[in-house]
Write an enzyme that holds these catalytic residues in place. Structure first.
Site, PDB file in Angstrom:
ATOM      1  N   LYS A  97     102.291  17.322  59.320  1.00 15.34           N
ATOM      2  CA  LYS A  97     101.347  17.269  58.190  1.00 15.34           C
ATOM      3  C   LYS A  97     100.061  16.540  58.615  1.00 15.34           C
ATOM      4  CE  LYS A  97     105.185  17.718  55.036  1.00 15.34           C
ATOM      5  NZ  LYS A  97     105.743  17.496  53.703  1.00 15.34           N
ATOM      6  N   ASN A 137     107.150  19.176  61.128  1.00 12.48           N
ATOM      7  CA  ASN A 137     105.851  19.407  60.490  1.00 12.48           C
ATOM      8  C   ASN A 137     105.194  18.039  60.317  1.00 12.48           C
ATOM      9  OD1 ASN A 137     103.716  19.944  58.805  1.00 12.48           O
ATOM     10  ND2 ASN A 137     104.960  20.623  57.059  1.00 12.48           N
ATOM     11  N   GLY A 185     109.679  15.457  50.627  1.00 13.23           N
ATOM     12  CA  GLY A 185     109.088  14.126  50.620  1.00 13.23           C
ATOM     13  C   GLY A 185     109.602  13.246  49.492  1.00 13.23           C
ATOM     14  N   GLU A 195     102.738  22.706  50.025  1.00 13.51           N
ATOM     15  CA  GLU A 195     101.512  21.910  49.854  1.00 13.51           C
ATOM     16  C   GLU A 195     100.277  22.803  49.939  1.00 13.51           C
ATOM     17  OE1 GLU A 195     102.539  18.977  52.813  1.00 13.51           O
ATOM     18  OE2 GLU A 195     104.181  18.352  51.501  1.00 13.51           O
ATOM     19  N   HIS A 244     103.294  26.931  53.204  1.00 11.21           N
ATOM     20  CA  HIS A 244     103.940  25.660  52.848  1.00 11.21           C
ATOM     21  C   HIS A 244     103.601  25.324  51.394  1.00 11.21           C
ATOM     22  CE1 HIS A 244     104.888  21.408  52.701  1.00 11.21           C
ATOM     23  NE2 HIS A 244     105.685  21.636  53.726  1.00 11.21           N
ATOM     24  N   SER A 260     113.379  16.769  52.921  1.00 10.45           N
ATOM     25  CA  SER A 260     114.084  15.505  53.166  1.00 10.45           C
ATOM     26  C   SER A 260     115.263  15.633  54.128  1.00 10.45           C
ATOM     27  CB  SER A 260     114.530  14.871  51.839  1.00 10.45           C
ATOM     28  OG  SER A 260     113.402  14.597  51.031  1.00 10.45           O
TER      29      SER A 260
HETATM   30  P1  PGA Z   1     110.033  16.257  54.254  1.00 11.61           P
HETATM   31  O1  PGA Z   1     108.996  17.492  54.373  1.00 11.61           O
HETATM   32  O2  PGA Z   1     111.032  16.433  55.360  1.00 11.61           O
HETATM   33  O3  PGA Z   1     109.192  15.037  54.405  1.00 11.61           O
HETATM   34  O4  PGA Z   1     110.669  16.383  52.909  1.00 11.61           O
HETATM   35  C1  PGA Z   1     109.441  18.776  54.699  1.00 11.61           C
HETATM   36  C2  PGA Z   1     108.279  19.728  54.701  1.00 11.61           C
HETATM   37  O5  PGA Z   1     107.403  19.617  53.841  1.00 11.61           O
HETATM   38  O6  PGA Z   1     108.189  20.620  55.572  1.00 11.61           O
END
Ligand code: PGA
Length: 253
Positions: A11, A9, A176, A100, A98, A216
């Site tokens: 983003k 992803n 994140g 977010e 998601h 993560s």
């Molecule tokens: P991250 O994000 O691997 O940076 O924690 C995962 C995600 O939001 O899909």
């Protein structure tokens, strides 16, 4: 029985030029002839990069997905794209719900349910994200939070459509932050998600739905996560932005 899926992803990162460069590095760095036997690989750039990245991935075997879509096919919805448009740009998958989108853009289960139907109707594969925030986990409400997100997003979705759906469990406190759920925590939640699916669709259907872990995921923790019986892949944010690190994740042991 469930073929793992490793999804990146991206983003809101990378210009068209940078996204195409990353796609080129991935096609050069991942041996999809070998990889395709053991897992599927998906990347999800920004909307504006979908078509150029699709062109760059053509013939590579790496799949393309969008990060969100509107639930209508077309219309006066300034700034949005539809599932049909994402497909026409080369997508086979679409991330929905998601955290977010839920937190920063006010998406709730009812809206995500409309989007699920739109994506399935367009014959794309939804990657439905669910996950609790830290306060919910601390209060012992993680499983019930995720179960209720699932029931909301899957309302009215039939058995043939669930077979074409991927679920991604992403604990919000692990996205994140560098903090990963332990393999035990993730596996337990995945088992709980499968129980909810079993209740809704029966054991056979529930057993064939892939449940990815996200939050993560990195080269140094992917192996222990993927070793768990209920973890069928990963949704990777930060570590998918670097070709070498994503390639290592794809080559999980
Ligand atoms: P991250 O994000 O691997 O940076 O924690 C995962 C995600 O939001 O899909």
């Amino acid at each position: 029985m469930r073929k793992p899926l490793i999804a990146g992803n991206w983003k809101m990162h990378k210009t068209v030029g940078e996204a195409v460069q990353l796609a080129e590095q991935l096609t050069a760095g991942i041996n999809m002839i070998k990889t395709a036997e053991r897992c599927e690989v998906l990347v999800c750039p920004t909307a504006v990069c979908l078509k150029p990245v699709a062109d760059s991935l053509r013939g590579s075997g790496i799949l393309l997905g969008a990060q969100t879509v509107h639930h209508k096919s077309s219309g006066a919805y300034t700034g949005e794209i539809s599932a049909e448009m994402a497909l026409a740009a080369g997508c086979s998958h679409i991330i929905l719900g998601h955290s977010e989108r839920r937190e920063l853009f006010g998406e709730d289960d009812a809206l995500i349910n409309l989007k699920m139907k739109a994506v399935l109707n367009a014959k794309a594969v939804p990657v439905l994200c669910v996950g609790e925030v830290l306060a919910q986990r601390k209060a012992g409400e993680a499983e019930q939070t995720v179960a209720s997100q699932l029931r909301g997003a899957l309302a009215g979705i039939g058995i043939s459509d669930i077979l074409n759906t991927v679920i991604a469990y992403e604990p919000v406190w692990a996205i994140g932050t560098g903090e990963t759920a332990t393999p035990e925590q993730a596996d337990a939640m995945h088992a709980s998600i499968r129980r909810v699916l079993t209740g809704l669709y029966g054991e056979n259907a529930a057993d064939s739905v892939r449940i990815l872990y996200g939050g993560s995921v990195k080269p140094d923790n992917v192996d222990e996560l993927m070793a768990r019986p209920n973890i069928d892949g990963a949704l990777v944010g930060g570590a998918s932005l670097d070709a070498a690190s994503f390639a290592r994740i794809v080559n999980f042991k």
